[in-house]
Motif scaffolding. Structure first.
Motif, short mmCIF file in Angstrom:
data_model
loop_
_atom_site.label_atom_id
_atom_site.label_comp_id
_atom_site.label_asym_id
_atom_site.label_seq_id
_atom_site.Cartn_x
_atom_site.Cartn_y
_atom_site.Cartn_z
N SER A 131 0.84 -1.20 0.00
CA SER A 131 0.00 0.00 0.00
C SER A 131 0.88 1.25 0.00
N VAL A 132 2.14 1.10 0.42
CA VAL A 132 3.12 2.19 0.37
C VAL A 132 3.69 2.23 -1.05
N LYS A 133 3.46 3.31 -1.76
CA LYS A 133 3.76 3.39 -3.19
C LYS A 133 5.23 3.16 -3.51
N VAL A 134 6.14 3.66 -2.67
CA VAL A 134 7.56 3.55 -2.98
C VAL A 134 8.00 2.09 -3.03
N ARG A 135 7.33 1.23 -2.31
CA ARG A 135 7.72 -0.20 -2.29
C ARG A 135 7.32 -0.92 -3.56
N ASN A 138 8.90 -0.04 -8.73
CA ASN A 138 9.45 -0.81 -9.85
C ASN A 138 9.70 -2.24 -9.39
N THR A 139 10.07 -3.09 -10.34
CA THR A 139 10.24 -4.51 -10.02
C THR A 139 11.39 -4.75 -9.05
N SER A 140 12.41 -3.86 -9.07
CA SER A 140 13.55 -4.03 -8.16
C SER A 140 13.12 -3.83 -6.71
N THR A 141 12.38 -2.74 -6.46
CA THR A 141 11.93 -2.49 -5.09
C THR A 141 10.93 -3.55 -4.63
N ILE A 142 10.11 -4.03 -5.56
CA ILE A 142 9.17 -5.10 -5.22
C ILE A 142 9.94 -6.37 -4.83
N GLY A 143 10.95 -6.72 -5.62
CA GLY A 143 11.75 -7.91 -5.32
C GLY A 143 12.49 -7.80 -4.00
N GLU A 144 13.06 -6.62 -3.73
CA GLU A 144 13.78 -6.41 -2.47
C GLU A 144 12.84 -6.52 -1.28
N THR A 145 11.64 -5.97 -1.42
CA THR A 145 10.66 -6.04 -0.33
C THR A 145 10.23 -7.48 -0.08
N LEU A 146 9.95 -8.21 -1.16
CA LEU A 146 9.55 -9.60 -1.01
C LEU A 146 10.67 -10.44 -0.40
N ASP A 147 11.91 -10.17 -0.81
CA ASP A 147 13.05 -10.90 -0.24
C ASP A 147 13.11 -10.71 1.28
N LYS A 148 12.90 -9.48 1.71
CA LYS A 148 12.96 -9.18 3.14
C LYS A 148 11.85 -9.89 3.91
N ILE A 149 10.67 -9.96 3.29
CA ILE A 149 9.54 -10.65 3.94
C ILE A 149 9.81 -12.14 4.08
N TYR A 150 10.18 -12.76 2.97
CA TYR A 150 10.35 -14.22 2.98
C TYR A 150 11.66 -14.66 3.63
N ARG A 151 12.55 -13.71 3.86
CA ARG A 151 13.78 -14.02 4.62
C ARG A 151 13.52 -13.93 6.12
N LEU A 152 12.30 -13.54 6.48
CA LEU A 152 11.86 -13.36 7.88
C LEU A 152 12.52 -12.16 8.54
N ASP A 153 12.94 -11.19 7.73
CA ASP A 153 13.54 -9.98 8.27
C ASP A 153 12.55 -8.82 8.34
N TRP A 154 11.31 -9.03 7.91
CA TRP A 154 10.31 -7.96 7.95
C TRP A 154 9.66 -7.94 9.33
N LEU A 155 9.81 -6.82 10.01
CA LEU A 155 9.28 -6.71 11.38
C LEU A 155 7.97 -5.93 11.37
N LEU A 169 2.01 -12.15 2.94
CA LEU A 169 1.49 -10.79 2.97
C LEU A 169 0.13 -10.76 2.27
N LYS A 170 -0.53 -9.63 2.40
CA LYS A 170 -1.79 -9.38 1.69
C LYS A 170 -1.51 -8.35 0.61
N TRP A 171 -1.92 -8.66 -0.63
CA TRP A 171 -1.53 -7.81 -1.76
C TRP A 171 -2.77 -7.53 -2.61
N MET A 172 -3.16 -6.26 -2.67
CA MET A 172 -4.32 -5.86 -3.45
C MET A 172 -3.95 -5.77 -4.94
N LEU A 173 -4.91 -6.09 -5.79
CA LEU A 173 -4.66 -6.11 -7.24
C LEU A 173 -4.24 -4.75 -7.77
N ASN A 174 -4.69 -3.66 -7.13
CA ASN A 174 -4.37 -2.31 -7.62
C ASN A 174 -3.12 -1.74 -6.97
N GLN A 175 -2.31 -2.59 -6.36
CA GLN A 175 -1.07 -2.12 -5.71
C GLN A 175 0.16 -2.63 -6.46
#
Length: 334
Positions: A131-135, A138-155, A169-175
């Motif tokens: 829901s935070v637009k900066v995340r 682009n595909t790079s920031t999306i990949g980095e965010t997903l890596d952090k989540i699935y690495r269990l580093d997302w607090l 995570l929960k991901w809306m189609l318009n995000q």
């Protein structure tokens, strides 16, 4: 004569050893002591050097590979052993973790569904992270965010302990999901992420919820605070008092648009490992789970649709004779 000869012989064989100087003897003893001292010191130094080396010896601990879990072969790509950068999983390092993503649309019951998952001790669903637009820029920031989540580093408030068994995570189609669908599908398939589609069958009920939530965002009915979800029957009753007026002219085009978006999402992500759930089915499912999961969320809009829409007659007239007519009669209880 004989006496003289004997005396001479004694004189010959009796040789007097000359006395050594005391200084020379002392020097000999001193040199001997120094040599012994140097020898002893050299031995001690060798022993100290050996102990020092042993003390600073680098011991490399070779971690044994985790034993293969007792699962079906086709399920192996979806079982992971993440290694967080911010902490150690310690004794849980060999506890397998499964990755998931809930793909949904706003006001489709995904918030309630996620609270059920998070009620489990070892499941972490981290909410609408994108829901935070900066995340999702682009595909790079999306990949980095997903890596952090699935690495269990997302607090987040949903984060569990190091023994987490499933994370997502929960991901809306318009995000950003539809915009970058090709790269996201590749990521899911490469990393072994399971997709949970969660939609509503009755799109008219969803529209009521969307309009009511939008109204409360502006008016803030609960003491000047906007709440998308409530935890008390009193708050739910206050929000449910608002009855939206639905634009009858745009009603069918809007419902068609939601249907098309849903169909497009299912098409885009059909190559992923996925399951399709509908909110109404989950609510009506009375089978007893292995573990009872609870949610603190209280449903806002209950009862018949005629009591929730201000211009009900117009809506009813518009939908009659169309394939959306069943939305007027579909009902469920909770």
């Amino acid at each position: 004569m004989a006496d003289g000869l004997c005396s001479f012989t004694k004189d010959i064989f009796v040789i007097k050893v000359p006395k050594k100087s005391p200084l020379v003897l002392r020097m000999i003893v001193l040199v001997f002591a120094m040599v012994c001292g140097v020898y002893i010191c050299s031995i001690c130094l060798k022993q100290i050097s050996t102990h020092s080396k042993a003390g600073y010896l680098h011991v490399q601990v070779i971690q044994k590979p985790c034993p293969e879990p007792q699962i079906e072969p086709w399920e192996i790509p979806y079982v992971h052993y993440p290694k967080p950068k911010t902490y150690s999983r310690a004794e849980c390092a060999c506890n397998p973790v499964r990755y998931f993503a809930i793909l949904s649309m706003q006001r489709s019951g995904s918030g309630w569904f996620e609270t059920l998952l998070n009620n489990h001790t070892n499941i972490s669903s981290n909410g609408e992270i994108f829901s935070v637009k900066v995340r999702r820029s682009n595909t790079s920031t999306i990949g980095e965010t997903l890596d952090k989540i699935y690495r269990l580093d997302w607090l987040s408030s949903a984060s569990k302990n190091e023994c987490t068994a499933a994370v997502g995570l929960k991901w809306m189609l318009n995000q950003g999901l539809m915009q970058h669908h090709a790269d996201i599908v590749e990521y899911f398939n490469t990393r072994g992420v399971s997709v949970i589609f969660l939609f509503r069958r009755n799109l008219l009920r969803r529209m009521i919820s969307v309009l009511a939530n939008s109204y409360d965002r502006d008016v803030k009915l609960l003491n000047g605070t906007h709440k998308s979800h409530v935890h008390s029957p009193h708050e739910a009753e206050i929000l449910a008092n608002y009855k939206p007026i639905i634009n009858a002219t745009l009603l069918i085009p809007n419902l068609k648009q939601v249907e098309e978006t849903t169909a497009k999402a299912l098409e885009y992500f059909k190559s992923t490992r996925h399951i399709i759930l509908y909110y109404e089915d989950v609510v009506k499912n009375h089978t007893v789970p292995l573990r009872e999961l609870k949610s603190r969320q209280v449903k806002i809009h209950k009862g018949s649709l005629s009591s929730q829409i201000k211009n009900w007659d117009d809506v009813q007239k518009t939908l009659k004779g169309t394939h959306f007519e069943n939305f007027l009669h579909s009902d469920y209880r909770k």
